[in-house]
Structure formats: structure tokens, C-alpha cells
Design an enzyme around this catalytic site. Sequence first.
Site, PDB file in Angstrom:
ATOM      1  N   GLY A 280    -122.607  43.925 -67.787  1.00  0.00           N
ATOM      2  CA  GLY A 280    -123.317  45.188 -67.984  1.00  0.00           C
ATOM      3  C   GLY A 280    -123.725  45.785 -66.648  1.00  0.00           C
ATOM      4  O   GLY A 280    -123.003  45.670 -65.650  1.00  0.00           O
ATOM      5  N   SER A 281    -124.923  46.352 -66.625  1.00  0.00           N
ATOM      6  CA  SER A 281    -125.322  47.140 -65.443  1.00  0.00           C
ATOM      7  C   SER A 281    -125.490  46.325 -64.165  1.00  0.00           C
ATOM      8  O   SER A 281    -125.499  46.903 -63.077  1.00  0.00           O
ATOM      9  CB  SER A 281    -126.622  47.878 -65.746  1.00  0.00           C
ATOM     10  OG  SER A 281    -126.390  48.813 -66.769  1.00  0.00           O
ATOM     11  N   THR A 282    -125.665  45.019 -64.271  1.00  0.00           N
ATOM     12  CA  THR A 282    -125.792  44.241 -63.030  1.00  0.00           C
ATOM     13  C   THR A 282    -124.491  44.309 -62.222  1.00  0.00           C
ATOM     14  O   THR A 282    -124.480  44.045 -61.029  1.00  0.00           O
ATOM     15  CB  THR A 282    -126.144  42.767 -63.307  1.00  0.00           C
ATOM     16  OG1 THR A 282    -125.189  42.227 -64.220  1.00  0.00           O
ATOM     17  CG2 THR A 282    -127.529  42.606 -63.879  1.00  0.00           C
ATOM     18  N   LYS A 284    -123.056  46.961 -61.484  1.00  0.00           N
ATOM     19  CA  LYS A 284    -123.045  48.209 -60.709  1.00  0.00           C
ATOM     20  C   LYS A 284    -123.177  47.948 -59.216  1.00  0.00           C
ATOM     21  O   LYS A 284    -122.991  48.846 -58.403  1.00  0.00           O
ATOM     22  CB  LYS A 284    -124.146  49.153 -61.218  1.00  0.00           C
ATOM     23  CG  LYS A 284    -123.785  49.751 -62.580  1.00  0.00           C
ATOM     24  CD  LYS A 284    -124.912  50.505 -63.235  1.00  0.00           C
ATOM     25  CE  LYS A 284    -124.480  50.951 -64.640  1.00  0.00           C
ATOM     26  NZ  LYS A 284    -125.592  51.430 -65.462  1.00  0.00           N
ATOM     27  N   SER A 335    -130.170  53.234 -63.864  1.00  0.00           N
ATOM     28  CA  SER A 335    -129.004  52.577 -64.464  1.00  0.00           C
ATOM     29  C   SER A 335    -128.195  53.561 -65.326  1.00  0.00           C
ATOM     30  O   SER A 335    -127.811  53.247 -66.458  1.00  0.00           O
ATOM     31  CB  SER A 335    -129.439  51.376 -65.303  1.00  0.00           C
ATOM     32  OG  SER A 335    -128.368  50.477 -65.407  1.00  0.00           O
TER      33      SER A 335
END
Lengths: 566, 115
Positions: A280-282, A284, A335
Amino acid sequence: MSRKRAIILHTALIFSFVMVFLRLTDLMIFSHERLSERAKQQHIKIEDIQVRRGVILDRRGRELALNLELDSLYCDPASLSLDNEDVRKLASAVEKEPKAILSKIPNDGRFAWIERKLEPSAAERVKGLDIKGLGFLTEAKRYYPRGELASHVVGFVGIDNQALEGIELQYDTYLKTTGGKVFLGRDASGRTFSSGVDIEAKGNNIVLTVDEVLQRIVEKELDRAMQEWRAAAATAIMMDPFTGEILALANKPAYDLNKAGRAGDSERRNRAITDCYEPGSTFKIVIGAGALEEKITRPNTLFDVSKGGINAGGKTIRDVHKYGVLTFQEVIQKSSNVGSIMVGMRLGKERIYKYAKLLGIGDKTGIDLPGEVSGWIFPTERWSGTSIGAIPIGQEVAVTPLQILRAYSVIANGGFLVRPHVVSRIVAPDGRVLVSSGENEGRRVISAKTAGAFRDILKTVVEDGGTGQNASINGNEVAGKTGTAQMINPVTKRYSREKYVSSFVGFVPADNPRFSIIVVVYEPKGQIYGGVVAAPVFRNIADQALSYMDVPREDTPQRNPLLVRR
Amino acid sequence: MIRKSRCNILVFLVKPFLVMVIIAGIFGLVYLRSGFLQLEYSLSDLEKKKIQCLRERKMLLAERTSLLSFAKLEGSRQAGDGFILPDRIQVIHMSKQKGVQPYRTSLERKYLAEP
């Protein structure tokens, strides 16, 4: 007559001497080997040198695995005579069912184990029964004094001390040793004489990088999170971002190392390195670090995400909340999926892949624990039309928690990819250091400037307006990133609407990190967001760890330090 | 005649003496051997005792290790008399200085670096 007698007597004497001579010749020459072997067996007792595995210690020398010597009960079926009463007493002494005892006694043969590695009190009870045909042998038993603590790191051994998991398995060649035999003289009654040698051989001791107290803090907070969110599982790792030393590594559910045989598969899984999830967003960090390094964006570059959605390969991906125009810093801070995909599109799939690989995604970290998986990120030629929309926000990739932690440690340490490890040094019984992890040389993967810029962005994630406010700590700045990802339903092969993975990864103090931590909570109930579920766990762990590690607060008065005279 | 008689007396005295020496030697050897064996038995018993003591020591060490685990100390804390992590706002760092001079203290350790 007397002469005749004399001749007979002489003949008999000579014959007798000849017989004696022949017999002696037989005994001393022809049967020598057989008889001397027999004599040896009668006078010499051969005993195995007891083998003891090396001890496993935490970084401060606290024992995590050591050896006990316990009695194992055996029987000689040929000389054993048990009536029902004896069987009942014996079963009661070893706390087993009489049936279980009887099943272990064969009808013939001279040796059979009844119960191995008895508790001292049980052994005493059996000795008190004084049953003929039963005997005891001393065996080494591996004992884990901290029970469940660091179970996935330490690992365990089987009944014959064969290595099965964790450090016990990974460093088995160092921990185990060979014993050999010792020859003891004995008299006719069987009493042995002094051997004059040490009849115990010890393996090498292993000192881990893990700290018992930090490990305990991490496990306690994970337990609390599991309970609060009724999660299926949880993982947390704490690492020194500069050296790659693992300070704590915990998975829940866990198991008691002294009862490892009773643990299920789920309890024994070291999710930190063997389970993949979509980050997921980690994830990014890949497009963020890549875009800054390639100078495609600057922290204040603007992105118009006001539409709230973006089309990637025919699929529209939306933000959770609608934003207007965001700076690149705010894209990461809030995010924003749309903003991240825009950055990803500017970076291009080749460079996304390049930076993912540079940050260690899709490759094993090389941690010295068994069973690590590499995760995966497809090469660009296998990307679908929607991949450019999915990968920048951490979908269509599979990572382990340790890989993500290592990637964020690159930001924490100024641009170096380090190799995580759990063994600090291996020490021989005589004190010689056989192996030392020493200075772990990292490989520079991004510039210090990029690392610094992205670190500043990560700090804003934990500030007001960021998704990770719940990770902020009183007195020290935190840098980190939240992650929320849907899990794949194994039946439908589609993203589940109920099952999520919530995570938070960060480091503290942000400008001079002492440790980086990742917290991953699988299938939380009630809440799904990393900022709500995992960030508070990070905060609680970091707060206690900073206190334990004696890291000063950054918000205390500095100008007039207190002067004290003796 | 006198010389022969003296010679006989000498032989008469020496022979039993030699026999006695041999017998005493044999007894001496047996005595030494017996003493040696006795020593071996004593050593063996002591070794067994040592092994037993080492075994008990290992058990006690394991028990001590178990009792000193952080989880146990934390358990005591809940009972009110155990280990607590320091509240960082109350921690003051003191520099290590040699000689008679004022102690430098600070709330931040970096201000206490040795010159």
C-alpha cells in the site's frame, strides 16, 4: 618297579607341562586378540562425551537459550517385570497414562526409552519406586528461559537436539559440536575410576543483536494491538538503520519455545520475513525517492488532484478524501493516491522499477534467518496497462515487512542500503571471537540530499494534517509513513472488501535516528487505516524504547543546563 | 675351617634378609597399588559430585535467568515494587569528569560531550 614308576611320573609331568605350554600358547598367541578384547570390555567402560549446544545470548549477554541436564528413563525389557500396580505407580510418577507407558515397553530387546528428559521431581519419584529393569541416562535438554520471547528469532531444537527453526537452525554448525568417546577403567564390581578429562564438549556461543527489553516492549505492544483490533496477526521489527542490526523482531501469534511441538503453523510463521503482502502507501517511498533523485519533482512541486480520481489503463483510482492542489510534500503527507500516480507517471515505469530494485524490493535482504522470501515486483515488460496506476500506490507488488523497513532505513541513514542481521558475534568456549558482524557496509543507493529531502517530507506525515499523527512522540521528531492495503481474497482472487493490512513504518529521532520500526497488523477489525491501527503501536514502542535507550528529548530547555557541585 | 664357618653365617643371614626384602617389596607394591586405586576411587567419586553440582548449577542458573527476565520484572512493577522505564522528562544527564570540579549536567546528552 621304582624305575618304571619314575618313568611314568616323568612322562606324566612332561605331558602335563606340554599341555600347559600348548594351552598357554593358545591363550597368548592364537586367542590373544579375542581374549584381550574381552578383558578390555570387562575393565574398560566406554562413555560418550556429553555434547552441549552453545548458548544463545541477547546483545547484553542475557541468556535466551541454554542447556539443562535431565534424566531420561529407559527400560531393559528382558529384566523388567511390572505388575499392574507398578505400571500405575510409574505412570503416576511420570504423569502419563498407564496405557502410554505400556505402549513404550517392547516384548523383547534390551533397551527402550520410556520417557525422555524428565523433570527432576519426576525422576526422583521414579527412582523412589526402585523398579528392577528401569534405568536412567543423563541427556542435555535445550531450555529457553524467556519462553515466548523472540521465539521466531531464536528458534528451537527437537528431542534429539536437532535444529529445527530460527538461529538454532541457521547457525547449527556453530552451535553443535562433536563429542567422541572417553575410556574409563572399572573394577570387578563395576565402579569406575577417574577419567581425568572433561567429559563435556561445548559448542560455540552466539550473541544476537536483539535486546531482550526492546523485544519485550515490541511483543507487549503487539499483543495489545492484537487484542484491541482483534487482528489475525501482527508483525513488528526494530532495526538500527545505520548498521542493519535487528534490535527486536516479533510476530503474533507466537509460541512458547519450551513447548514448540504444540505450536501450530500460524504461530510458528515468521511473518516478518516469510510472508508477503501488498505494502500500500508505504511503497510510495519508491516513487518519492525516485522522483527526487531524478529531479522530476521538488518538495513544493504542485499536483492538481482536485478531480479525486485518475485513469490508469482504463481503471480509475480514487483518493479516500478529495483534495485540491497539493505540493509533492503534501501528496506524501496526505497519502494521496492520485498525486502519487501522477508522480509515478512522470517518473515512468522503467525508473519506478529501477528505484524499487535499488531500495531492495523483490530481493531477499540477506538476513541470517531461515526461510526468507524475496517478494516480487514484475519487470516492466510484464506490467499490464493498469500497473502504472497500481504500483506507485503499492499494489501489484509483494514485499515482506523487513524489505519495507530496510527501504525506509535508507532514508534514515542518508542513502545506504544495509543488510539486516540478527547475529552480532560467535564466540568459542575459550572466548575467541570466531565471527563478528563488525561494520556492516551499506551500498549507497540514493544521494544524501535526496534522503534528507524525503526525510523532511516523512516528518510532515506525523505532523498536523498528515496521516500518521498518531505516531508522534512527545519530545522527539518522528519521520514515517502509513500504509493501508486490501488483501487478496484467495477464493475470488480479487481484493477483499473486509480484509486489510494496516502498517506504519518510520524512524526516530528523525534527524539522528536511533532505530527504525515497522508495524504491520493483518486483518484488523473495526478500523483499517495504518494511521489509526499501526501508528499508535509504533508510538508506544518508540516512546518506551527511547526511554530504555536513554535518548534525550529534543524539546527540553538547552540554554542553561543545570550545574551541580559536589 | 673358621673361614668356611664365617661364610656360612653370612649366607645364613643374607638369604633370609633378601627373602624379607623381596616379600616387603611385594607388599610395598601391593600397598602402593591399593593406595593408588583408592585415590582413583576418591577422584571418581569427586568427579561424580562435581558433575552433580554442575548439573544443579545449570538448573539454578536457568531458574535465575528465568526470574530475571524483563517480563518478570515488569510483573513486579505491577505489584508496585519492580522495574519502571524512566520518564525522559525527568532524566538529567551528567558528564563523567575526572578531578575535583563541578559536575556538568544537562537534559541533553550531546551538550555533555567530552572536550
